[in-house]
Motif scaffolding. Structure first.
Motif, PDB file in Angstrom:
ATOM      1  N   VAL A  58      17.830  -3.823   7.683  1.00  0.00           N
ATOM      2  CA  VAL A  58      16.835  -2.779   7.435  1.00  0.00           C
ATOM      3  C   VAL A  58      15.429  -3.370   7.394  1.00  0.00           C
ATOM      4  N   GLU A  59      15.270  -4.479   6.698  1.00  0.00           N
ATOM      5  CA  GLU A  59      13.945  -5.103   6.630  1.00  0.00           C
ATOM      6  C   GLU A  59      13.488  -5.548   8.014  1.00  0.00           C
ATOM      7  N   GLY A  60      14.400  -6.118   8.806  1.00  0.00           N
ATOM      8  CA  GLY A  60      14.035  -6.552  10.151  1.00  0.00           C
ATOM      9  C   GLY A  60      13.583  -5.401  11.026  1.00  0.00           C
ATOM     10  N   PHE A  61      14.254  -4.267  10.918  1.00  0.00           N
ATOM     11  CA  PHE A  61      13.891  -3.085  11.698  1.00  0.00           C
ATOM     12  C   PHE A  61      12.569  -2.506  11.211  1.00  0.00           C
ATOM     13  N   VAL A  62      12.420  -2.410   9.898  1.00  0.00           N
ATOM     14  CA  VAL A  62      11.183  -1.880   9.326  1.00  0.00           C
ATOM     15  C   VAL A  62       9.995  -2.757   9.724  1.00  0.00           C
ATOM     16  N   ARG A  63      10.186  -4.085   9.704  1.00  0.00           N
ATOM     17  CA  ARG A  63       9.089  -4.991  10.059  1.00  0.00           C
ATOM     18  C   ARG A  63       8.645  -4.801  11.502  1.00  0.00           C
ATOM     19  N   ASP A 118       0.821  -1.219   0.000  1.00  0.00           N
ATOM     20  CA  ASP A 118       0.000   0.000   0.000  1.00  0.00           C
ATOM     21  C   ASP A 118       0.848   1.259   0.000  1.00  0.00           C
ATOM     22  N   ARG A 119       1.987   1.210   0.692  1.00  0.00           N
ATOM     23  CA  ARG A 119       2.819   2.409   0.839  1.00  0.00           C
ATOM     24  C   ARG A 119       4.058   2.393  -0.048  1.00  0.00           C
ATOM     25  N   GLY A 120       4.201   1.337  -0.807  1.00  0.00           N
ATOM     26  CA  GLY A 120       5.325   1.259  -1.732  1.00  0.00           C
ATOM     27  C   GLY A 120       6.679   1.267  -1.050  1.00  0.00           C
ATOM     28  N   LEU A 121       6.756   0.663   0.127  1.00  0.00           N
ATOM     29  CA  LEU A 121       7.994   0.669   0.894  1.00  0.00           C
ATOM     30  C   LEU A 121       8.812  -0.583   0.606  1.00  0.00           C
ATOM     31  N   MET A 122      10.035  -0.389   0.159  1.00  0.00           N
ATOM     32  CA  MET A 122      10.939  -1.494  -0.165  1.00  0.00           C
ATOM     33  C   MET A 122      10.302  -2.442  -1.179  1.00  0.00           C
ATOM     34  N   MET A 123       9.687  -1.846  -2.201  1.00  0.00           N
ATOM     35  CA  MET A 123       9.047  -2.598  -3.276  1.00  0.00           C
ATOM     36  C   MET A 123       9.658  -2.194  -4.609  1.00  0.00           C
ATOM     37  N   GLN A 124       9.683  -3.144  -5.538  1.00  0.00           N
ATOM     38  CA  GLN A 124      10.161  -2.863  -6.893  1.00  0.00           C
ATOM     39  C   GLN A 124       9.355  -3.692  -7.885  1.00  0.00           C
ATOM     40  N   ASP A 125       8.668  -2.989  -8.773  1.00  0.00           N
ATOM     41  CA  ASP A 125       7.817  -3.657  -9.769  1.00  0.00           C
ATOM     42  C   ASP A 125       6.807  -4.584  -9.110  1.00  0.00           C
ATOM     43  N   GLY A 126       6.253  -4.126  -7.997  1.00  0.00           N
ATOM     44  CA  GLY A 126       5.220  -4.888  -7.302  1.00  0.00           C
ATOM     45  C   GLY A 126       5.719  -6.036  -6.462  1.00  0.00           C
ATOM     46  N   LYS A 127       7.039  -6.197  -6.381  1.00  0.00           N
ATOM     47  CA  LYS A 127       7.617  -7.283  -5.598  1.00  0.00           C
ATOM     48  C   LYS A 127       8.555  -6.730  -4.528  1.00  0.00           C
ATOM     49  N   VAL A 158      11.828  -5.930  -2.512  1.00  0.00           N
ATOM     50  CA  VAL A 158      13.237  -5.853  -2.890  1.00  0.00           C
ATOM     51  C   VAL A 158      13.985  -7.023  -2.250  1.00  0.00           C
ATOM     52  N   GLY A 159      14.979  -7.514  -2.964  1.00  0.00           N
ATOM     53  CA  GLY A 159      15.733  -8.649  -2.462  1.00  0.00           C
ATOM     54  C   GLY A 159      15.068  -9.986  -2.694  1.00  0.00           C
ATOM     55  N   GLY A 160      13.844  -9.972  -3.260  1.00  0.00           N
ATOM     56  CA  GLY A 160      13.169 -11.217  -3.596  1.00  0.00           C
ATOM     57  C   GLY A 160      12.485 -11.926  -2.456  1.00  0.00           C
ATOM     58  N   ALA A 161      12.434 -11.324  -1.276  1.00  0.00           N
ATOM     59  CA  ALA A 161      11.773 -11.960  -0.128  1.00  0.00           C
ATOM     60  C   ALA A 161      11.132 -10.890   0.743  1.00  0.00           C
TER      61      ALA A 161
END
Length: 518
Positions: A305-310, A163-172, A174-177
């Protein structure tokens, strides 16, 4: 000209951009109050933090020229306007006679009820406004939750990312997970924490904070902790400095070591921004945006970064949604029918021979803080295994941690930690033997108990109580597939061995009831 709006600012609503000020005019006034009943048995550092942050916020409002009615506690209880929040507010509503009372949604269901009853009794309208310091609202969470048999953090987190386009690229992602948990479970090993570990900054108490410290020393000296150790941020400027320090020094290694424990440090690479977020000195976007920027610039790895953001975008928003979606019934839940109405005595003073608990408690007493593994897999785990009522554990958590406010503490303690909600937050009880603690920290090597033993006098209480817990709740938990392997291991125990374990468990429980050292 009379008073138009009396704008209530609660102790966990210190947001300079709060919606409470929307439409502000010179005919409005701010109301803030320090009351004894809201402090109770709270850790001295928690009391200093809240009162100092409130007084600094009030000073900023005064400098802006806004009319302010602020009730301070003094060293003389007889000078208080009242002991309860409702009592002080009711007197001022009668005296000030505002046309309307304005407040942002409180973080405590009880406080909301109190406000509604007090303002209604005064014959006034209460305007409860949305708290814009979160990414979502309780109403949005309820829309998402409607019709779902299970409310799963992972799916809620993914929705917010999309919804917020955070850490996303082309709808997926980033990093594939969507998450990198498998990379975030390292322990320090025999060598201990790396040499590059840098402490978070400490903040020298100014005159306002020193006055509060003196108040706490004089009036709340019997509370846990030592107010003289206070060194936390109490303004937004200081909070941003703390966050910058974490982003620079802590975030790069945060992911890898977020579950690790060390001998004499209950902070390690963690940010300690939770208290600052919970009183609104920081906004979630402050943390999330800066963390993502650090990854984009190559200053922090994606797993950190993903762990902190989550934790912020995912868990924090999810927990708040759970709270408002299920309250007030949620607070009464006790799915495992736990009977012990108080936490063990060493939860207050740290006097125990269990090295891991003693280390966790040392940090909690000194800092009013410990990171999530100390909370969940040491203190929380022991409380659950020892049959502590989930609400008793929640009350202790509220008293002992600087960052504890009701909306965040209740689902984390009663739900995630104690499984008191029967699986709403966590899909299973997070129970383990002392071997888990041995893997994640150095405590067992210097402990008088053996994590591998379950029935002897030298058996680790965690291990003993673990097997006792599973045996006691065998039928109740039989349908939980996530516990299938653990329950099979119980079934493999010979009756004589299990009986010895249960006898040892009863000895431990009796000692706790008698406040004897274990």
């Amino acid at each position: 000209m009379g008073l138009r709006n009396l704008v209530l600012i609660l102790g966990d609503q210190l947001d300079l951009d709060s919606r409470a000020f929307e439409g502000w005019t010179k005919e409005d006034a701010i109301w803030m109050a320090e009351v004894e009943a809201e402090i109770g048995r709270s850790h001295q550092l928690k009391t200093v933090f809240f009162l100092s942050a409130m007084r600094h916020f009030a000073a900023a409002q005064d400098e802006m020229g806004r009319t302010l009615h602020y009730h301070r506690l003094t060293t003389a209880p007889s000078k208080d306007r009242g002991k309860s929040f409702a009592e002080v507010l009711a007197k001022d509503l009668e005296k000030l006679k505002p046309e309307k009372v304005v407040v942002v949604l409180p973080g405590d269901y009880r406080v909301l009820q109190t406000l509604q009853e007090t303002v209604e009794a005064a014959g006034l309208e209460l305007d409860v406004r949305s708290d814009d310091s979160f990414y979502t609202t309780p109403a949005e969470f309820s829309v998402w939750a409607k019709g779902k048999k299970e409310l799963t953090l992972e799916f809620f987190y993914r929705k917010l990312r999309k919804d917020r386009g955070l850490m996303m690229q082309d709808g997926k992602p980033v990093g594939g997970a969507w998450n990198f948990d498998k990379e975030n479970r390292a322990s320090f090993g025999k060598s201990g924490p790396p040499a590059d570990l840098k402490e978070l900054p400490k903040f020298k108490p100014d005159a306002i904070t020193q006055e509060v410290m003196a108040l706490v020393q004089a009036r709340f000296a019997d509370a846990p902790g030592d107010s003289g150790r206070f060194a936390l941020p109490v303004t937004r400027k200081e909070a941003l400095r703390m966050l910058r320090s974490f982003i620079t020094h802590g975030l790069p290694s945060f992911g890898k070591y977020q579950d690790a424990m060390a001998k004499d440090d209950v902070v390690l690479y963690h940010s300690r921004v939770s208290a600052l977020l919970n009183v609104k000195l920081l906004k979630p976007s402050d943390c999330v945006d800066r963390a993502i920027a650090a990854w984009q610039s190559g200053d922090a790895p994606l797993n950190s970064v993903e762990g902190f953001v989550r934790q912020i975008l995912g868990w924090r928003e999810f927990i708040r949604g759970i709270y408002w979606h299920f309250m007030p019934e949620y607070a009464k839940k006790n799915a495992l029918d736990c009977e012990r109405e108080e936490v063990p005595s060493f939860f207050w003073d740290g006097q125990t021979d269990m090295a891991c608990v003693a280390a966790s408690m040392k940090g909690i007493i000194e800092l009013g803080y410990a990171h999530h593994i100390h909370r969940l897999m040491v203190m929380g785990l022991f409380a659950q295994l020892a049959d502590v009522h989930p609400h008793a554990f929640h009350r202790w958590h509220m008293d002992m941690y600087v960052d504890a406010v009701d909306w965040v503490s209740l689902p984390n303690t009663l739900g995630m930690s104690q499984y008191g909600d029967g699986g709403i937050v966590g899909t299973k009880p997070y129970v383990a033997t002392g071997k888990y603690i041995d893997r994640m920290g150095p405590y067992c090597k210097r402990c008088s108990y053996d994590p591998k033993e379950a029935a002897t006098d030298q058996a680790c209480p965690f291990t003993t109580l673990y097997w006792d817990f599973l045996a006691r709740h065998r039928k109740r938990l039989a349908g939980n597939q996530r516990l299938a392997l653990q329950l099979k291991n119980v079934d493999r125990k010979k009756p004589a061995e299990l009986s010895q374990i249960q006898q040892r468990a009863q000895v431990l429980k009796t000692k706790m009831s008698k406040r004897q050292r274990i």
